[in-house]
Write a protein that holds these residues in place. Structure first.
Motif, PDB file in Angstrom:
ATOM      1  N   SER A   1      -5.149  -6.735   6.497  1.00 40.95           N
ATOM      2  CA  SER A   1      -4.394  -5.569   6.054  1.00 40.95           C
ATOM      3  C   SER A   1      -3.733  -4.876   7.235  1.00 40.95           C
ATOM      4  O   SER A   1      -4.148  -5.035   8.380  1.00 40.95           O
ATOM      5  N   SER A   2      -2.694  -4.123   6.914  1.00 42.91           N
ATOM      6  CA  SER A   2      -2.003  -3.277   7.872  1.00 42.91           C
ATOM      7  C   SER A   2      -1.846  -1.908   7.205  1.00 42.91           C
ATOM      8  O   SER A   2      -2.425  -1.671   6.142  1.00 42.91           O
ATOM      9  N   ASP A   3      -1.039  -1.036   7.778  1.00 41.63           N
ATOM     10  CA  ASP A   3      -0.821   0.276   7.163  1.00 41.63           C
ATOM     11  C   ASP A   3      -0.052   0.178   5.848  1.00 41.63           C
ATOM     12  O   ASP A   3      -0.169   1.048   5.003  1.00 41.63           O
ATOM     13  N   THR A   4       0.722  -0.893   5.661  1.00 39.66           N
ATOM     14  CA  THR A   4       1.582  -0.980   4.485  1.00 39.66           C
ATOM     15  C   THR A   4       1.267  -2.135   3.547  1.00 39.66           C
ATOM     16  O   THR A   4       1.819  -2.212   2.455  1.00 39.66           O
TER      17      THR A   4
ATOM     18  N   LEU B   1       0.813  -1.215   0.000  1.00 35.19           N
ATOM     19  CA  LEU B   1       0.000   0.000   0.000  1.00 35.19           C
ATOM     20  C   LEU B   1       0.846   1.265   0.000  1.00 35.19           C
ATOM     21  O   LEU B   1       0.340   2.349   0.248  1.00 35.19           O
ATOM     22  N   THR B   2       2.140   1.128  -0.313  1.00 36.73           N
ATOM     23  CA  THR B   2       3.031   2.284  -0.373  1.00 36.73           C
ATOM     24  C   THR B   2       3.318   2.641  -1.826  1.00 36.73           C
ATOM     25  O   THR B   2       3.002   1.874  -2.742  1.00 36.73           O
TER      26      THR B   2
END
Length: 184
Positions: free
Chosen positions: A175-178, A63-64
């Motif tokens: 999911s996570s932040d990344t 997600l980056t």
């Protein structure tokens, strides 16, 4: 015994005697979840009860900016994300862990196609796959909704997947932040 599965159900247009799952069967003959070919290499595929082979793999959706980029901004970002287009390039692995054996990559784009609060998008993706036994690309496309299980069309392939057709079931895992994890 049999169980439900997510994965890519495949047919090669009849060349190997396999047929596309016309009746929507999603049960797996659990003879093996990984089978070895004659050279002893492990393959991440299995056989459905109707004889149709299917692949099993995880998409590590980063997600980056290194994995996901905006190509076109939303048409009216104050009201919705309608029209937003994103390009992606994600790793495909054998297991849930991002450090599990790399099988290839998933590349493509999504176009946000709903002006409502649910996030529906048109997704076009190409799976570049090589597990040591099967090697080639698979083209997929369809409408996907974030956070839901989605079924999209397998529309073609190259290499060992030449002439392929069928469907893929995409299941959101976590999911996570990344990173977002999906099972295909």
């Amino acid at each position: 015994s049999s169980s439900s599965h997510s994965g890519s159900s495949l047919s090669d247009g009849g060349r190997s005697g396999h047929s596309c799952c016309r009746d929507g069967i999603r049960r797996v003959h659990r003879r093996s979840t990984k089978e070895a070919d004659s050279a002893g290499r492990i393959s991440s595929w299995s056989i459905m009860q109707d004889g149709t082979p299917f692949l099993k793999y995880y998409v590590q959706a980063g997600l980056t900016a290194a994995y996901l980029g905006e190509l076109i901004s939303p048409l009216n970002s104050t009201q919705s994300t309608f029209g937003q287009t994103k390009l992606f390039a994600f790793n495909v692995t054998e297991g849930e862990d991002a450090t599990s054996r790399l099988l290839g990559s998933m590349r493509g784009y999504t176009v946000q196609s709903s002006a409502t609060s649910d996030y529906h998008s048109v997704e076009v993706e190409v799976l570049e796959y090589n597990d040591g036994s099967l090697n080639g690309t698979i083209s997929l496309q369809g409408i996907v909704t974030v956070g839901k299980t989605n079924e999209i069309a397998v529309v073609g392939g190259t290499g060992d997947f030449r002439g392929i057709r069928g469907y893929a079931v995409i299941t959101f895992i976590s999911s996570s932040d990344t990173l977002a994890l999906y099972y295909h």
